[in-house]
Structures are given as C-alpha cells and as structure tokens.
Design a protein around this motif. Structure first.
Motif, PDB file in Angstrom:
ATOM      1  N   UNK A   1       0.791  -1.049   0.024  1.00  0.00           N
ATOM      2  CA  UNK A   1      -0.192   0.008  -0.057  1.00  0.00           C
ATOM      3  C   UNK A   1       0.650   1.501   0.329  1.00  0.00           C
ATOM      4  N   UNK A   2       1.875   1.160   0.569  1.00  0.00           N
ATOM      5  CA  UNK A   2       2.999   1.989   0.980  1.00  0.00           C
ATOM      6  C   UNK A   2       2.968   2.446  -0.902  1.00  0.00           C
ATOM      7  N   UNK A   3       4.274   1.349  -0.816  1.00  0.00           N
ATOM      8  CA  UNK A   3       4.661   1.702  -2.498  1.00  0.00           C
ATOM      9  C   UNK A   3       3.552   2.421  -3.414  1.00  0.00           C
ATOM     10  N   UNK A   4       2.751   1.666  -3.124  1.00  0.00           N
ATOM     11  CA  UNK A   4       1.205   2.280  -4.459  1.00  0.00           C
ATOM     12  C   UNK A   4       1.064   3.846  -4.392  1.00  0.00           C
ATOM     13  N   UNK A   5       0.790   3.885  -3.195  1.00  0.00           N
ATOM     14  CA  UNK A   5       0.670   5.147  -2.163  1.00  0.00           C
ATOM     15  C   UNK A   5       1.568   6.389  -3.517  1.00  0.00           C
ATOM     16  N   UNK A   6       3.228   6.180  -3.086  1.00  0.00           N
ATOM     17  CA  UNK A   6       3.647   6.955  -3.057  1.00  0.00           C
ATOM     18  C   UNK A   6       4.066   6.941  -4.383  1.00  0.00           C
ATOM     19  N   UNK A   7       3.971   5.850  -5.371  1.00  0.00           N
ATOM     20  CA  UNK A   7       4.453   6.260  -6.840  1.00  0.00           C
ATOM     21  C   UNK A   7       3.126   6.393  -7.646  1.00  0.00           C
ATOM     22  N   UNK A   8       1.737   6.464  -7.125  1.00  0.00           N
ATOM     23  CA  UNK A   8       0.308   7.181  -7.623  1.00  0.00           C
ATOM     24  C   UNK A   8       0.309   8.396  -6.817  1.00  0.00           C
ATOM     25  N   UNK A   9       0.856   9.230  -6.328  1.00  0.00           N
ATOM     26  CA  UNK A   9      -0.062  10.093  -5.243  1.00  0.00           C
ATOM     27  C   UNK A   9      -1.027  10.260  -4.365  1.00  0.00           C
ATOM     28  N   UNK A  10      -0.646   9.494  -3.768  1.00  0.00           N
ATOM     29  CA  UNK A  10      -2.026   9.136  -2.768  1.00  0.00           C
ATOM     30  C   UNK A  10      -2.798   8.570  -3.380  1.00  0.00           C
TER      31      UNK A  10
ATOM     32  N   UNK B   1      -8.655  -2.873  -1.358  1.00  0.00           N
ATOM     33  CA  UNK B   1      -9.458  -2.658  -0.144  1.00  0.00           C
ATOM     34  C   UNK B   1      -9.625  -0.756  -0.165  1.00  0.00           C
ATOM     35  N   UNK B   2      -8.649  -0.041  -0.408  1.00  0.00           N
ATOM     36  CA  UNK B   2      -8.409   0.571   0.094  1.00  0.00           C
ATOM     37  C   UNK B   2      -9.098   1.572  -1.431  1.00  0.00           C
TER      38      UNK B   2
END
Length: 143
Positions: free
Chosen positions: A14-23, A28-29
């Motif tokens: 989730x952290x990696x995806x969040x940072x790669x896609x600007x949040x 599930x999120x």
C-alpha cells in the motif's frame, strides 16, 4: 485476521502504491481518504510508516486507532504518545505535523461521529476491540 508478517507485507504494498500514484490506492482502500503517517518507534527509535484512513477537519487530519478490530492499540499510537512529532504524506504532499490524541469530550465525540457516519465499518471494528478507539489529530507544523 492477517498475521503480522502478512500485515507488514500488505502495508508495504500500500505504501509503495501510495507513493507511486501520489496518494491514490486501489484494492480495499480504493476511494478511501488515505494518508501515510511516519512515526518514531517508541522502543526502536526507527521511523515507522503506517497507511491510515483519515478524516479532513479544516486544516487538520484525524486518524483513528481501530487497529483492524484488534484488542490492542496500534503501534503507531504508542509511538505518537512517546514522540508526537510526525511526518504526514497526503496525496503528493509531505509535511511535518504534531500528533495530538484526544481525550473523551465534545471534540472527540464530534470527530468520531463524523468518521463513523462516513465509514460505518469503523464502528464495527470498535465493537470488536473491547477498548476505546484512540482519535488523534494531526496538526501541520509550519516551517
């Protein structure tokens, strides 16, 4: 419920995806307001990153320590009690903040009611915990 190793791996994804896609995060999120909270480990002194659903409240961000319905408070909550200086990532923005846990009272009740109205599963998780779910306000530090 997922074991500790599985939760760590899920959080890392989730952290990696969040940072790669600007949040922006899917799965599930998807569609859930999500931030990354970096705390200082109370015992280790090492940075710890937690993806958390949040409630925007004016110029503040509010997070809730439901810990997936577990009976213990989440690690990030213990960390902010020991060291309230934190880092917050919302969208593509990163800033320093101070974490302020709210004691029982009108402000906590208002924020809890707002979030459980928007995210009813939070009330279900709280019912499983056997404890009062912490409500923590994150206030941006200028500078």
């Amino acid at each position: 419920m997922a074991g500790t190793d599985e939760r760590v791996a899920q959080n890392r994804e989730v952290i990696e995806e969040f940072r790669a896609r600007d949040g922006v995060v899917g799965g599930r999120f998807e569609g859930l307001p999500l931030l990354l909270l970096t705390t200082t480990g109370a015992r280790s002194g090492e940075p710890r990153v937690s993806p958390l659903a949040y409630l925007a409240d004016g110029g503040r961000w509010v997070v809730f320590g439901a810990n997936g319905g577990r009976t213990d408070h989440p690690g990030w909550y213990h960390n902010v009690l020991a060291e309230p200086a934190v880092r917050v990532e919302v969208g593509g923005e990163v800033f320093a903040a101070v974490a302020r846990p709210l004691a029982d009272g009108e402000e906590r009740d208002r924020l809890w009611a707002t979030q459980t109205g928007a995210l009813p599963v939070l009330e279900q998780l709280a019912g499983r915990t056997g404890r009062t779910v912490p409500v923590v306000v994150l206030e941006r530090v200028d500078g």
